[in-house]
Design a protein around this motif. Sequence first.
Motif, mmCIF file in Angstrom:
data_model
loop_
_atom_site.group_PDB
_atom_site.id
_atom_site.type_symbol
_atom_site.label_atom_id
_atom_site.label_comp_id
_atom_site.label_asym_id
_atom_site.label_seq_id
_atom_site.Cartn_x
_atom_site.Cartn_y
_atom_site.Cartn_z
ATOM 1 N N ALA A 1 9.651 2.891 10.355
ATOM 2 C CA ALA A 1 8.353 2.225 9.717
ATOM 3 C C ALA A 1 7.419 2.060 11.166
ATOM 4 N N LYS A 2 7.861 1.043 11.840
ATOM 5 C CA LYS A 2 7.055 1.040 12.526
ATOM 6 C C LYS A 2 6.224 2.515 13.230
ATOM 7 N N ASP A 3 6.710 3.468 14.014
ATOM 8 C CA ASP A 3 6.575 4.074 13.649
ATOM 9 C C ASP A 3 5.914 5.617 13.628
ATOM 10 N N TRP A 4 5.662 4.402 11.955
ATOM 11 C CA TRP A 4 5.596 5.847 11.371
ATOM 12 C C TRP A 4 3.399 5.103 11.197
ATOM 13 N N ALA B 1 8.457 13.231 -4.944
ATOM 14 C CA ALA B 1 7.949 14.073 -6.229
ATOM 15 C C ALA B 1 6.958 13.355 -6.905
ATOM 16 N N LEU B 2 7.260 11.851 -7.705
ATOM 17 C CA LEU B 2 6.538 11.612 -8.851
ATOM 18 C C LEU B 2 5.123 10.714 -7.967
ATOM 19 N N GLY B 3 5.077 10.633 -7.144
ATOM 20 C CA GLY B 3 4.443 9.957 -6.418
ATOM 21 C C GLY B 3 4.621 7.988 -5.882
ATOM 22 N N LEU B 4 5.467 8.071 -6.080
ATOM 23 C CA LEU B 4 5.901 6.934 -6.112
ATOM 24 C C LEU B 4 6.047 5.815 -4.667
ATOM 25 N N ALA B 5 7.354 7.141 -4.046
ATOM 26 C CA ALA B 5 7.177 6.661 -2.441
ATOM 27 C C ALA B 5 6.140 7.458 -2.248
ATOM 28 N N ASP B 6 5.821 7.154 -0.941
ATOM 29 C CA ASP B 6 4.585 8.299 -0.084
ATOM 30 C C ASP B 6 5.555 8.993 1.294
ATOM 31 N N ASP B 7 6.688 8.419 1.435
ATOM 32 C CA ASP B 7 7.744 9.655 2.456
ATOM 33 C C ASP B 7 9.311 8.971 2.615
ATOM 34 N N ILE B 8 10.047 10.121 2.863
ATOM 35 C CA ILE B 8 11.338 8.711 2.679
ATOM 36 C C ILE B 8 11.614 8.844 4.504
ATOM 37 N N ASP C 1 0.823 -1.340 0.316
ATOM 38 C CA ASP C 1 -0.219 -0.276 -0.221
ATOM 39 C C ASP C 1 1.209 1.694 -0.239
ATOM 40 N N PHE C 2 1.883 0.967 0.812
ATOM 41 C CA PHE C 2 2.949 2.563 1.388
ATOM 42 C C PHE C 2 4.595 1.710 0.494
ATOM 43 N N ARG C 3 5.384 3.043 0.285
ATOM 44 C CA ARG C 3 6.342 2.764 -0.014
ATOM 45 C C ARG C 3 6.997 3.814 0.262
ATOM 46 N N LEU C 4 8.449 3.709 1.828
ATOM 47 C CA LEU C 4 9.027 4.617 2.316
ATOM 48 C C LEU C 4 10.150 4.185 1.601
ATOM 49 N N MET C 5 10.543 5.002 1.694
ATOM 50 C CA MET C 5 12.377 5.072 0.978
ATOM 51 C C MET C 5 13.503 5.934 2.370
ATOM 52 N N THR C 6 14.751 5.445 2.290
ATOM 53 C CA THR C 6 15.759 5.989 2.990
ATOM 54 C C THR C 6 16.568 7.160 1.875
ATOM 55 N N PRO C 7 17.487 7.511 2.719
ATOM 56 C CA PRO C 7 17.752 8.634 1.948
ATOM 57 C C PRO C 7 18.386 8.760 0.679
ATOM 58 N N GLY C 8 19.306 7.762 0.817
ATOM 59 C CA GLY C 8 20.244 7.049 -0.635
ATOM 60 C C GLY C 8 19.761 5.951 -1.020
ATOM 61 N N SER C 9 18.060 5.389 -0.994
ATOM 62 C CA SER C 9 17.752 4.285 -2.159
ATOM 63 C C SER C 9 17.496 4.671 -3.071
ATOM 64 N N LYS C 10 17.328 4.334 -3.902
ATOM 65 C CA LYS C 10 16.829 4.243 -5.367
ATOM 66 C C LYS C 10 15.553 3.066 -5.614
#
Length: 286
Positions: free
Chosen positions: A224-227, A206-213, A151-160
């Motif tokens: 992510a658990k806290d999120w 920005a493209l809507g693929l990731a929901d949060d960083i 349902d959601f995608r959370l990325m880390t600052p250096g992820s791709k």
Amino acid sequence: VYSKPITMTWRRSVFSARSRSLSGGLEFFSGSGRVTMQQDESSGIAVVTLDNPGKKNALSGSMMAEFEKVTQRLEQWSSGKAVILSGHGGDFCTGVDLDLVRNILHSEGGQKMSSYLHDLLTQFSNLPLISVAVIPGIAVGGGAELTTACDFRLMTPGSKIGFVQIKMGVVTGFGGGTRLTRIVGRSQALRMLCSGKVYRAEESKALGLADDILSGKDDSVEEAKDWIKDNFPHNTEMTRQMKKIIIGASELDSRCSLQNERDIFVSTWGQPLHLDAVNSNIKHRE
């Protein structure tokens, strides 16, 4: 009382039949790596981890079989609220293990694997749990497709993340093209799939693929658990029922989806949680 989306029985029967059709090919379900799961009853959050050391968590046939078992366990976890899907050792997943690719490098092998994974990831995405992909490092090819089953995608600052299949002379094989279109829209999905570009975290958001960083300062799964706790603070059973409505809206035609929603509404109306909320006038509290 309504308990499962209308499509789930059909999906499970089709998935089981296709799973059995592959069970005779032991070479398909072999290979290195593993898929592990930890379930926390107190929080209702499960963590599923892809782990294939030295191969950036590429999926072997044995990992696909383990992912199937994990998904079936989650389907039976009636007290669960959410599931986190992530990778071990600093990366998410790089798609299918090349050892498996070489073993099934013919049309029949591709058809069987694709059918199996389409049904498996549909089963996973239709779990009555909030699903969150936590993406460390890279998620490319089939790994990027895996994230779309959440349902959601959370990325880390250096992820791709990148749908690089076109560079390999194939298209999406896990159902990711269909799911990506639903997530980012037709034009953006077409651009992502045809360019084969790998996107960094900020661009993905920005493209809507990731929901949060995530901040990247602490353990990404714990963050992510806290999120999840911040964004889904309400009763587990009601959260599960809301997820079932969303599943119906995405899987069924409008008429069946509306009926699905009515059935779920009726199953919650006048029940203890509803009565307590009405009697305490909770609707008008800030």
